[in-house]
Design a protein around this motif. Structure first.
Motif, PDB file in Angstrom:
ATOM      1  N   GLY A   1     -53.774 -10.847   3.446  1.00 46.37           N
ATOM      2  CA  GLY A   1     -53.016  -9.913   2.620  1.00 46.37           C
ATOM      3  C   GLY A   1     -53.667  -9.625   1.276  1.00 46.37           C
ATOM      4  O   GLY A   1     -54.796 -10.062   0.987  1.00 46.37           O
ATOM      5  N   LEU A   2     -52.928  -8.897   0.469  1.00 51.00           N
ATOM      6  CA  LEU A   2     -53.388  -8.461  -0.850  1.00 51.00           C
ATOM      7  C   LEU A   2     -53.933  -9.625  -1.673  1.00 51.00           C
ATOM      8  O   LEU A   2     -53.313 -10.694  -1.716  1.00 51.00           O
ATOM      9  CB  LEU A   2     -52.220  -7.830  -1.614  1.00 51.00           C
ATOM     10  CG  LEU A   2     -51.694  -6.508  -1.045  1.00 51.00           C
ATOM     11  CD1 LEU A   2     -50.332  -6.165  -1.655  1.00 51.00           C
ATOM     12  CD2 LEU A   2     -52.696  -5.394  -1.302  1.00 51.00           C
ATOM     13  N   THR A   3     -55.017  -9.406  -2.312  1.00 53.57           N
ATOM     14  CA  THR A   3     -55.722 -10.328  -3.222  1.00 53.57           C
ATOM     15  C   THR A   3     -56.565 -11.374  -2.505  1.00 53.57           C
ATOM     16  O   THR A   3     -57.267 -12.143  -3.153  1.00 53.57           O
ATOM     17  CB  THR A   3     -54.787 -11.069  -4.225  1.00 53.57           C
ATOM     18  OG1 THR A   3     -54.035 -12.070  -3.520  1.00 53.57           O
ATOM     19  CG2 THR A   3     -53.851 -10.137  -4.957  1.00 53.57           C
ATOM     20  N   CYS A   4     -56.485 -11.429  -1.178  1.00 58.18           N
ATOM     21  CA  CYS A   4     -57.192 -12.508  -0.452  1.00 58.18           C
ATOM     22  C   CYS A   4     -58.657 -12.180  -0.205  1.00 58.18           C
ATOM     23  O   CYS A   4     -59.063 -11.024  -0.134  1.00 58.18           O
ATOM     24  CB  CYS A   4     -56.519 -12.757   0.893  1.00 58.18           C
ATOM     25  SG  CYS A   4     -54.889 -13.488   0.747  1.00 58.18           S
TER      26      CYS A   4
ATOM     27  N   ASN B   1     -58.684 -17.664   1.695  1.00 56.20           N
ATOM     28  CA  ASN B   1     -57.266 -18.060   1.589  1.00 56.20           C
ATOM     29  C   ASN B   1     -56.744 -18.668   2.889  1.00 56.20           C
ATOM     30  O   ASN B   1     -56.138 -19.743   2.896  1.00 56.20           O
ATOM     31  CB  ASN B   1     -56.403 -16.856   1.198  1.00 56.20           C
ATOM     32  CG  ASN B   1     -56.800 -16.294  -0.144  1.00 56.20           C
ATOM     33  OD1 ASN B   1     -57.902 -15.776  -0.293  1.00 56.20           O
ATOM     34  ND2 ASN B   1     -55.928 -16.401  -1.135  1.00 56.20           N
TER      35      ASN B   1
ATOM     36  N   LYS C   1     -55.666 -22.566   3.364  1.00 55.19           N
ATOM     37  CA  LYS C   1     -54.234 -22.795   3.161  1.00 55.19           C
ATOM     38  C   LYS C   1     -53.380 -22.852   4.427  1.00 55.19           C
ATOM     39  O   LYS C   1     -52.280 -23.416   4.388  1.00 55.19           O
ATOM     40  CB  LYS C   1     -53.659 -21.687   2.270  1.00 55.19           C
ATOM     41  CG  LYS C   1     -54.132 -21.733   0.829  1.00 55.19           C
ATOM     42  CD  LYS C   1     -53.476 -20.597   0.045  1.00 55.19           C
ATOM     43  CE  LYS C   1     -53.563 -20.806  -1.451  1.00 55.19           C
ATOM     44  NZ  LYS C   1     -52.891 -19.720  -2.178  1.00 55.19           N
TER      45      LYS C   1
ATOM     46  N   SER D   1     -48.698 -10.028   5.839  1.00 59.11           N
ATOM     47  CA  SER D   1     -48.364  -9.013   4.847  1.00 59.11           C
ATOM     48  C   SER D   1     -49.214  -7.757   5.046  1.00 59.11           C
ATOM     49  O   SER D   1     -49.119  -7.135   6.105  1.00 59.11           O
ATOM     50  CB  SER D   1     -48.489  -9.613   3.449  1.00 59.11           C
ATOM     51  OG  SER D   1     -47.845  -8.787   2.517  1.00 59.11           O
ATOM     52  N   MET D   2     -50.082  -7.380   4.094  1.00 63.72           N
ATOM     53  CA  MET D   2     -50.986  -6.250   4.351  1.00 63.72           C
ATOM     54  C   MET D   2     -51.786  -6.499   5.625  1.00 63.72           C
ATOM     55  O   MET D   2     -52.092  -5.576   6.385  1.00 63.72           O
ATOM     56  CB  MET D   2     -51.922  -6.046   3.157  1.00 63.72           C
ATOM     57  CG  MET D   2     -52.979  -4.983   3.367  1.00 63.72           C
ATOM     58  SD  MET D   2     -54.135  -4.842   1.985  1.00 63.72           S
ATOM     59  CE  MET D   2     -55.138  -6.324   2.166  1.00 63.72           C
TER      60      MET D   2
ATOM     61  N   HIS E   1     -42.739 -15.621   0.865  1.00 70.04           N
ATOM     62  CA  HIS E   1     -43.870 -14.793   1.316  1.00 70.04           C
ATOM     63  C   HIS E   1     -45.193 -15.565   1.299  1.00 70.04           C
ATOM     64  O   HIS E   1     -46.232 -15.009   1.618  1.00 70.04           O
ATOM     65  CB  HIS E   1     -43.975 -13.570   0.398  1.00 70.04           C
ATOM     66  CG  HIS E   1     -44.795 -12.441   0.952  1.00 70.04           C
ATOM     67  ND1 HIS E   1     -44.408 -11.695   2.042  1.00 70.04           N
ATOM     68  CD2 HIS E   1     -45.998 -11.921   0.573  1.00 70.04           C
ATOM     69  CE1 HIS E   1     -45.322 -10.768   2.306  1.00 70.04           C
ATOM     70  NE2 HIS E   1     -46.304 -10.896   1.436  1.00 70.04           N
TER      71      HIS E   1
ATOM     72  N   TYR F   1     -48.222 -18.708   1.608  1.00 68.11           N
ATOM     73  CA  TYR F   1     -48.942 -19.388   2.683  1.00 68.11           C
ATOM     74  C   TYR F   1     -48.237 -20.671   3.134  1.00 68.11           C
ATOM     75  O   TYR F   1     -48.564 -21.211   4.187  1.00 68.11           O
ATOM     76  CB  TYR F   1     -50.406 -19.650   2.293  1.00 68.11           C
ATOM     77  CG  TYR F   1     -51.313 -18.570   2.867  1.00 68.11           C
ATOM     78  CD1 TYR F   1     -51.827 -18.666   4.149  1.00 68.11           C
ATOM     79  CD2 TYR F   1     -51.619 -17.424   2.135  1.00 68.11           C
ATOM     80  CE1 TYR F   1     -52.622 -17.676   4.693  1.00 68.11           C
ATOM     81  CE2 TYR F   1     -52.401 -16.420   2.659  1.00 68.11           C
ATOM     82  CZ  TYR F   1     -52.904 -16.555   3.951  1.00 68.11           C
ATOM     83  OH  TYR F   1     -53.688 -15.554   4.487  1.00 68.11           O
TER      84      TYR F   1
HETATM   85  N1  LIG Z   1     -48.447 -12.434  -7.146  1.00 71.09           N
HETATM   86  C1  LIG Z   1     -49.405 -12.331  -6.113  1.00 71.09           C
HETATM   87  C2  LIG Z   1     -49.209 -11.005  -5.431  1.00 71.09           C
HETATM   88  C3  LIG Z   1     -50.100 -10.854  -4.278  1.00 71.09           C
HETATM   89  C4  LIG Z   1     -49.640 -11.662  -3.073  1.00 71.09           C
HETATM   90  O1  LIG Z   1     -48.533 -12.148  -2.966  1.00 71.09           O
HETATM   91  N2  LIG Z   1     -50.547 -11.735  -2.120  1.00 71.09           N
HETATM   92  C5  LIG Z   1     -50.231 -12.375  -0.885  1.00 71.09           C
HETATM   93  C6  LIG Z   1     -50.242 -11.323   0.171  1.00 71.09           C
HETATM   94  S1  LIG Z   1     -49.076 -10.054  -0.256  1.00 71.09           S
HETATM   95  C7  LIG Z   1     -49.327  -8.789   0.845  1.00 71.09           C
HETATM   96  O2  LIG Z   1     -50.335  -8.426   1.322  1.00 71.09           O
HETATM   97  C8  LIG Z   1     -51.282 -13.441  -0.611  1.00 71.09           C
HETATM   98  O3  LIG Z   1     -51.582 -13.739   0.522  1.00 71.09           O
HETATM   99  N3  LIG Z   1     -51.802 -14.040  -1.704  1.00 71.09           N
HETATM  100  C9  LIG Z   1     -52.845 -15.014  -1.629  1.00 71.09           C
HETATM  101  C10 LIG Z   1     -52.394 -16.442  -1.488  1.00 71.09           C
HETATM  102  O4  LIG Z   1     -53.279 -17.304  -1.282  1.00 71.09           O
HETATM  103  O5  LIG Z   1     -51.186 -16.731  -1.574  1.00 71.09           O
HETATM  104  C11 LIG Z   1     -50.801 -12.433  -6.667  1.00 71.09           C
HETATM  105  O6  LIG Z   1     -51.104 -11.788  -7.671  1.00 71.09           O
HETATM  106  O7  LIG Z   1     -51.619 -13.172  -6.071  1.00 71.09           O
END
Ligand SMILES: N[C@@H](CCC(=O)N[C@@H](CSC=O)C(=O)NCC(=O)O)C(=O)O
Length: 276
Positions: A51-54, A58, A62, A145-146, A254, A256
């Motif tokens: 997902g986002l930011t990964c 990750n 995790k 997620s994404m 939401h 890991y």
């Molecule tokens: N607050 C978080 C927001 C981003 C987040 O929650 N990313 C999730 C996926 S959300 C949808 O695609 C994620 O997997 N994060 C990485 C992790 O290792 O938890 C932020 O800024 O990271």
């Protein structure tokens, strides 16, 4: 592919590679977990989309999936979530640009130069890892997620390519929620008609192959009512007669920690499907 990490893990190997991607026109990293069985014979693979930011790290750090992959003789292939590097378009926001490729082929400048994650995941990635690693062409796909959006849309758009699909907390209708609207406006432009081909809730209405969809979703997920709405996919799947199992998990968010809690069930599900 150049191997840059190589660690023994549950009798197999957790490796990370870097390679030049033709689809993305940049250097990428990807992770491959090879279970112990891969030293004897080629094994099927579960492709994981994060997902986002990964990055590729990750999930391998995790989720704790390697223990189950070793049990079931399944490889894990984990890619990054966007093109990377100098000269790759980016945005200040965490949910656009690097780390937020949304598994689409961008058609709008400046994104269209590198942001072709759909082609990368569907074509280049399996060709690459099946050539360099002891993998069969039996493939499953999952994500978070994404990445759950990516797994569902890629499976629905490519009948016969995946033996099974699942998702954790997926964005099921990116055309109708803020994360997706921002990304699709940037990558695909303002014509919402073009967004439908990357929206699982739209794709399920016309999918010929009725590949069952398995989804786990925490009911304490902070994004459930703003970005995810799995009930929209459930309604569309029911109307289309498309099999979907949506498992609401009380108390899970939401993170890991949620993925780690149920990844064993998903690995077993995919291993069984790929054995058939
Ligand atoms: N607050 C978080 C927001 C981003 C987040 O929650 N990313 C999730 C996926 S959300 C949808 O695609 C994620 O997997 N994060 C990485 C992790 O290792 O938890 C932020 O800024 O990271």
């Amino acid at each position: 592919m150049e191997r840059i990490e190589h660690r023994a893990c549950f009798g197999g190997w957790q490796d990370v590679y870097r390679h030049r991607s033709h689809a993305l026109d940049c250097e990428m990293r990807l992770a491959v977990y090879l279970p112990p069985q891969a030293s004897e014979r080629p094994v099927p693979a579960l492709y994981w989309l994060s997902g986002l930011t990964c990055t590729e790290q990750n999930f391998i750090n995790k989720a704790g999936a390697q223990r189950y992959a070793a049990e079931h003789g399944l490889a894990l292939v984990v890619c990054d979530t966007s093109p990377r590097g100098e000269g790759v378009a980016d945005a200040a926001a965490y949910d656009l640009g690097m780390g937020a490729g949304f598994y689409v082929n961008a058609t709008v400048s400046p994104w269209s130069r590198h942001y072709r994650m759909y082609d990368y995941v569907v074509h280049e990635l399996p060709e690459l890892v099946e050539k360099h690693c002891p993998l069969t062409d039996a493939r499953a796909i999952s994500g978070h997620s994404m990445g759950g959006h990516g797994a569902l849309t890629i499976a629905l758009k490519n009948p016969g390519r995946y033996g099974s699909v699942s998702a954790f907390s997926p964005i099921v209708a990116p055309s109708r929620v803020p994360w997706g609207e921002q990304a699709f406006s940037a990558y695909l432009g303002g014509d919402r008609e073009t967004w439908r081909s990357y929206d699982a809730t739209e794709l399920v209405k016309t999918a010929n192959e009725k590949l069952p969809l398995l989804i786990d979703q925490g009911d304490a997920d902070e994004f459930l009512h703003s970005q995810l709405h799995p009930e929209w996919l459930q309604q569309a799947a029911d109307a289309a007669g498309h099999p979907l199992e949506l498992r609401m998990r009380p108390g899970y968010d939401h993170s890991y920690y949620f993925v780690a809690s149920f990844i064993g069930e998903h690995v077993a599900y995919h291993a069984a499907a790929l054995r058939r």
